[in-house]
Design a protein around this motif. Structure first.
Motif, PDB file in Angstrom:
ATOM      1  N   HIS A 189     -51.428  16.482 -19.093  1.00 20.13           N
ATOM      2  CA  HIS A 189     -50.600  15.322 -19.413  1.00 20.13           C
ATOM      3  C   HIS A 189     -51.428  14.353 -20.260  1.00 20.13           C
ATOM      4  CE1 HIS A 189     -47.941  16.720 -16.195  1.00 20.13           C
ATOM      5  NE2 HIS A 189     -48.947  16.641 -15.344  1.00 20.13           N
ATOM      6  N   ARG A 229     -41.240  13.726 -23.745  1.00 17.57           N
ATOM      7  CA  ARG A 229     -42.062  14.241 -22.648  1.00 17.57           C
ATOM      8  C   ARG A 229     -42.330  13.201 -21.557  1.00 17.57           C
ATOM      9  NH1 ARG A 229     -44.716  19.014 -23.414  1.00 17.57           N
ATOM     10  NH2 ARG A 229     -44.642  19.966 -25.509  1.00 17.57           N
ATOM     11  N   GLY A 234     -47.947  18.694 -19.558  1.00 16.84           N
ATOM     12  CA  GLY A 234     -46.732  18.545 -20.363  1.00 16.84           C
ATOM     13  C   GLY A 234     -46.110  17.179 -20.387  1.00 16.84           C
TER      14      GLY A 234
END
Length: 214
Positions: free
Chosen positions: A129, A153, A166
């Motif tokens: 992330h 996202r 992600g």
């Protein structure tokens, strides 16, 4: 201990209070199992660094100890002895942690402004992330491709703590804007703002005679 592994990378030439604020902010938000600080070896987008790897690592340890913020110094980029690319570092850490471990890379808004110039920048999201400490409304100033990727996202803190990769997250309450280049310039002139550096780091810089005019 549960929670993600939180990474903060940079040249740290020198480490300043903006770096500390960013690390503390996401440590408080994410409660990571580990906070890793990764000093760059040979940052490809910057000129030669002033402090040696040993001096930068010493300043990092002094600064985080002073602020009582436990960290692990991860020196893989220094050991690599090649240009430092974040994607290579994230892939290396991912291989170490395994595919299911939550991994979070923190950055400041100045880094995000240049994200589309980084090597394989879209692949970063496959490995972890990305979270950003930024002022309110900052996202609108991003390059269109980066803005689109970050907006689609967006994740919650809970998702960042449990999913492996992600997601993105903006923390719009990091009210510290300090540039290492400005700190170095102030040190060179002899009028650096002391609030920008931990006292122990300033002492170390003076003892090592760093950032002085040659």
């Amino acid at each position: 201990m549960s929670g993600p592994t939180l990474l903060l990378g940079g040249s740290f030439d020198p480490v300043h209070e903006g770096h500390i604020a960013l690390a503390r902010l996401f440590s408080e938000l994410l409660q990571p199992r580990e906070l890793r600080i990764i000093p760059a070896g040979l940052p490809w987008q910057k000129g030669s660094l002033v402090a040696t790897p040993e001096q930068r690592c010493a300043m990092l340890q002094l600064a985080f100890d002073y602020h009582h913020l436990p960290v692990v110094l991860d020196c893989r980029e220094i050991r690599r002895q090649a240009p430092s690319y974040t994607i290579d570092t994230l892939r290396s850490v991912r291989a170490e942690l395994g595919p299911e471990a939550p991994l979070v890379f923190a950055m400041g808004e100045d880094q995000l402004q240049r994200l589309d110039t980084w090597k394989d920048w879209r692949a970063l999201f496959e490995e972890g992330h990305i979270v950003v400490g930024a002022r309110p409304g900052f996202a609108a100033t991003l390059a269109p491709a980066v803005h689109q990727e970050f907006m689609r996202r967006q994740a919650t803190l809970a998702q960042l703590r449990t999913a492996p990769a992600g997601g993105t997250y903006f923390a719009p309450d990091l009210a510290v804007e300090i540039a290492s280049s400005a700190v170095r310039a102030g040190l060179e002139r002899g009028d650096v703002e002391k609030r920008h550096l931990a006292p122990v780091v300033l002492d170390y810089i003076q003892q090592q005679n760093l950032y002085k005019k040659s």
